[in-house]
Each structure stands twice: as structure tokens, then as C-alpha cells.
Motif scaffolding. Sequence first.
Motif, PDB file in Angstrom:
ATOM      1  N   ASP A   1       0.781  -1.242   0.000  1.00  0.00           N
ATOM      2  CA  ASP A   1       0.000   0.000   0.000  1.00  0.00           C
ATOM      3  C   ASP A   1       0.814   1.293   0.000  1.00  0.00           C
ATOM      4  N   LEU A   2       2.138   1.214   0.110  1.00  0.00           N
ATOM      5  CA  LEU A   2       2.917   2.435   0.270  1.00  0.00           C
ATOM      6  C   LEU A   2       2.760   3.392  -0.902  1.00  0.00           C
ATOM      7  N   VAL A   3       2.869   2.884  -2.111  1.00  0.00           N
ATOM      8  CA  VAL A   3       2.786   3.756  -3.289  1.00  0.00           C
ATOM      9  C   VAL A   3       1.426   4.452  -3.347  1.00  0.00           C
ATOM     10  N   GLY A   4       0.356   3.709  -3.070  1.00  0.00           N
ATOM     11  CA  GLY A   4      -0.968   4.308  -3.073  1.00  0.00           C
ATOM     12  C   GLY A   4      -1.107   5.380  -2.006  1.00  0.00           C
ATOM     13  N   ALA A   5      -0.519   5.135  -0.824  1.00  0.00           N
ATOM     14  CA  ALA A   5      -0.576   6.128   0.250  1.00  0.00           C
ATOM     15  C   ALA A   5       0.160   7.401  -0.146  1.00  0.00           C
ATOM     16  N   ILE A   6       1.301   7.259  -0.801  1.00  0.00           N
ATOM     17  CA  ILE A   6       2.066   8.422  -1.265  1.00  0.00           C
ATOM     18  C   ILE A   6       1.235   9.245  -2.245  1.00  0.00           C
ATOM     19  N   ARG A   7       0.625   8.568  -3.197  1.00  0.00           N
ATOM     20  CA  ARG A   7      -0.182   9.279  -4.198  1.00  0.00           C
ATOM     21  C   ARG A   7      -1.377   9.975  -3.547  1.00  0.00           C
ATOM     22  N   THR A   8      -1.976   9.321  -2.562  1.00  0.00           N
ATOM     23  CA  THR A   8      -3.163   9.881  -1.920  1.00  0.00           C
ATOM     24  C   THR A   8      -2.846  11.157  -1.153  1.00  0.00           C
ATOM     25  N   VAL A   9      -1.795  11.129  -0.313  1.00  0.00           N
ATOM     26  CA  VAL A   9      -1.479  12.328   0.465  1.00  0.00           C
ATOM     27  C   VAL A   9      -0.956  13.437  -0.441  1.00  0.00           C
ATOM     28  N   PHE A  10      -0.263  13.074  -1.518  1.00  0.00           N
ATOM     29  CA  PHE A  10       0.212  14.101  -2.442  1.00  0.00           C
ATOM     30  C   PHE A  10      -0.956  14.774  -3.151  1.00  0.00           C
ATOM     31  N   ALA A  11      -2.050  14.037  -3.324  1.00  0.00           N
ATOM     32  CA  ALA A  11      -3.254  14.601  -3.940  1.00  0.00           C
ATOM     33  C   ALA A  11      -4.064  15.430  -2.950  1.00  0.00           C
ATOM     34  N   GLY A  12      -3.605  15.489  -1.686  1.00  0.00           N
ATOM     35  CA  GLY A  12      -4.271  16.334  -0.703  1.00  0.00           C
ATOM     36  C   GLY A  12      -5.304  15.639   0.151  1.00  0.00           C
ATOM     37  N   ARG A  13      -5.311  14.301   0.158  1.00  0.00           N
ATOM     38  CA  ARG A  13      -6.273  13.554   0.961  1.00  0.00           C
ATOM     39  C   ARG A  13      -5.552  12.811   2.080  1.00  0.00           C
ATOM     40  N   PRO A  14      -6.154  12.734   3.272  1.00  0.00           N
ATOM     41  CA  PRO A  14      -5.489  12.065   4.391  1.00  0.00           C
ATOM     42  C   PRO A  14      -5.474  10.556   4.233  1.00  0.00           C
ATOM     43  N   VAL A  15      -4.472   9.926   4.815  1.00  0.00           N
ATOM     44  CA  VAL A  15      -4.387   8.463   4.835  1.00  0.00           C
ATOM     45  C   VAL A  15      -4.056   8.017   6.253  1.00  0.00           C
ATOM     46  N   ILE A  16      -4.854   7.122   6.800  1.00  0.00           N
ATOM     47  CA  ILE A  16      -4.598   6.538   8.106  1.00  0.00           C
ATOM     48  C   ILE A  16      -4.718   5.027   7.954  1.00  0.00           C
ATOM     49  N   SER A  17      -3.691   4.271   8.371  1.00  0.00           N
ATOM     50  CA  SER A  17      -3.768   2.816   8.278  1.00  0.00           C
ATOM     51  C   SER A  17      -4.982   2.290   9.030  1.00  0.00           C
TER      52      SER A  17
ATOM     53  N   ALA B   1     -12.563   8.648  11.417  1.00  0.00           N
ATOM     54  CA  ALA B   1     -13.437   8.637  10.238  1.00  0.00           C
ATOM     55  C   ALA B   1     -12.709   8.113   9.009  1.00  0.00           C
ATOM     56  N   THR B   2     -11.423   8.438   8.878  1.00  0.00           N
ATOM     57  CA  THR B   2     -10.645   7.920   7.750  1.00  0.00           C
ATOM     58  C   THR B   2     -10.444   6.424   7.893  1.00  0.00           C
ATOM     59  N   ARG B   3     -10.130   5.989   9.115  1.00  0.00           N
ATOM     60  CA  ARG B   3      -9.903   4.563   9.345  1.00  0.00           C
ATOM     61  C   ARG B   3     -11.151   3.739   9.044  1.00  0.00           C
ATOM     62  N   LYS B   4     -12.328   4.312   9.332  1.00  0.00           N
ATOM     63  CA  LYS B   4     -13.585   3.603   9.105  1.00  0.00           C
ATOM     64  C   LYS B   4     -14.102   3.771   7.673  1.00  0.00           C
ATOM     65  N   GLY B   5     -13.390   4.551   6.869  1.00  0.00           N
ATOM     66  CA  GLY B   5     -13.788   4.700   5.476  1.00  0.00           C
ATOM     67  C   GLY B   5     -14.846   5.751   5.229  1.00  0.00           C
ATOM     68  N   PHE B   6     -15.201   6.559   6.256  1.00  0.00           N
ATOM     69  CA  PHE B   6     -16.196   7.606   6.056  1.00  0.00           C
ATOM     70  C   PHE B   6     -15.661   8.713   5.158  1.00  0.00           C
ATOM     71  N   ILE B   7     -14.371   9.031   5.312  1.00  0.00           N
ATOM     72  CA  ILE B   7     -13.743  10.082   4.510  1.00  0.00           C
ATOM     73  C   ILE B   7     -12.381   9.598   4.042  1.00  0.00           C
ATOM     74  N   GLY B   8     -11.706  10.450   3.264  1.00  0.00           N
ATOM     75  CA  GLY B   8     -10.346  10.150   2.827  1.00  0.00           C
ATOM     76  C   GLY B   8     -10.308   9.577   1.454  1.00  0.00           C
ATOM     77  N   LEU B   9     -10.529   8.260   1.313  1.00  0.00           N
ATOM     78  CA  LEU B   9     -10.441   7.625   0.016  1.00  0.00           C
ATOM     79  C   LEU B   9     -11.786   7.594  -0.711  1.00  0.00           C
ATOM     80  N   ARG B  10     -12.860   8.077  -0.056  1.00  0.00           N
ATOM     81  CA  ARG B  10     -14.180   8.049  -0.694  1.00  0.00           C
ATOM     82  C   ARG B  10     -14.245   8.910  -1.943  1.00  0.00           C
ATOM     83  N   ARG B  11     -13.715  10.126  -1.844  1.00  0.00           N
ATOM     84  CA  ARG B  11     -13.770  11.025  -2.983  1.00  0.00           C
ATOM     85  C   ARG B  11     -12.836  12.196  -2.730  1.00  0.00           C
ATOM     86  N   GLU B  12     -12.435  12.860  -3.805  1.00  0.00           N
ATOM     87  CA  GLU B  12     -11.599  14.037  -3.668  1.00  0.00           C
ATOM     88  C   GLU B  12     -12.452  15.214  -3.278  1.00  0.00           C
ATOM     89  N   LEU B  13     -11.814  16.162  -2.551  1.00  0.00           N
ATOM     90  CA  LEU B  13     -12.558  17.360  -2.144  1.00  0.00           C
ATOM     91  C   LEU B  13     -12.815  18.254  -3.331  1.00  0.00           C
TER      92      LEU B  13
END
Length: 212
Positions: free
Chosen positions: A115-131, A200-212
Motif C-alpha cells: 500500500d505504500l505507493v498508493g498512500a504516497i499518491r493519496t497524500v500528495f493529492a491532498g487527501r489524508p491516509v490513516i492505516s 473517520a478515515t480509518r472507518k472509510g467515512f472520509i479520505g479515500l471516498r472522494r476528492e474534495l
Amino acid sequence: MTEQTTLRVLVADDHAILREGIVAVIERQQDMTVVAEASDGAAAVRLFKEQRPDIVLMDLQMPQLDGIAAVEQIRAEATDATILVLTTYADQVQATRALRAGAAGYVLKSCIRKDLVGAIRTVFAGRPVISPEIREPDAGAGSRRLTARQIDILELVAAGQQNKCIAWRLSLSPETVKGHLKQIFAKLGVEDRTQAVIVATRKGFIGLRREL
């Protein structure tokens, strides 16, 4: 990703073998490159100033200067710095400290291969990532679902927006936003905005659901 051709990464970890593994994963990506490696927090801060990477991967427990302090110093140098904490600590207290210091995400080293590469891309796109493995202080917290409006508010909180801006974006009054946040905290079993984003990120409510 942006229009730039290569995402420049600084890797900070005091374990040489693990650091080499992280570097190898990144270098296999056509659009990523490691511009510097640091074996302690002080070196990470210095190399950030010299190289100005697009993203920093930061371990927490390092000599001379720990990861939290290094995050704080880097963010003091550049408020737009993107820092992803990469650690072995599956601990919400540590995750909260890291995010409050200015980290954009908190992931476990066990994710490196998958998951590391995906996490890098996600935070660089401005979205939080929490394992998802990050432990909550109360195992029963967060069982009550958030409303669509509360999710909208939390996504803006995760993007760093304050109540007045959230109210303007959602055509609400600041008092209404404040009331929603109190309800969110109660539903998630947390005490502040940072913890709310983590849970909320850990539970999938926010973060990877959609971009702001």
C-alpha cells in the motif's frame, strides 16, 4: 498526479535495511524518485531544506531528533510540506500527535510492499491516509453512522478548513457547523477534530471516498 513528470521523495528512517527496501519500492515507479535519504530526524530537516522534495516519508523513532519534532520543524520551514509518517506504532495517540504536528498521513511499515505507493499518491493529492490497523482507545467507539452532511463537514475538516470556511462552502451558519462537529465527536467517541479525522478515515467515512 500533477503535470510534473517525477514525484521527488525524501526517505527518513534510521534502519538502513528498511530504508533500502522503501527506496527500492519507490524507485520501481516510473513517476517517482528518491532525492535524499536521512538516518536521523536532524538530517531529515536539513535535507528537506536542501532538496525541497515533493513528499517526505518520516519514521517516528530516530536519533538526534524524533519524527514528531522533525515534522514540526519541516512544517515550520514550509507550511505546504507534505509528510507521510511511516511507522511501526499502531497507536491512535501517536497518530494524533503526528497529524497535529503537520503530517498528512500515518501508515504502518507493514504496508510497504502493498500500500505504500498508493498512500504516497493519496497524500500528495491532498487527501489524508490513516492505516486501518490504528487502534482506537475505545473499541466500541464509532459504531454510530455519520450523516451525509456530517461527512461533508469532516472532509473539509480533513482538508484543513476552519468552521467559517466550512460554513461558507456548505451554505451553513458557523453555529450549525459547530453543532454538527459536536455530534460527530460524540458519534466517533473522540474529543477533537484531529481524532475525528483519524477515526473517520480509518472507518472509510472520509479520505479515500472522494476528492474534495
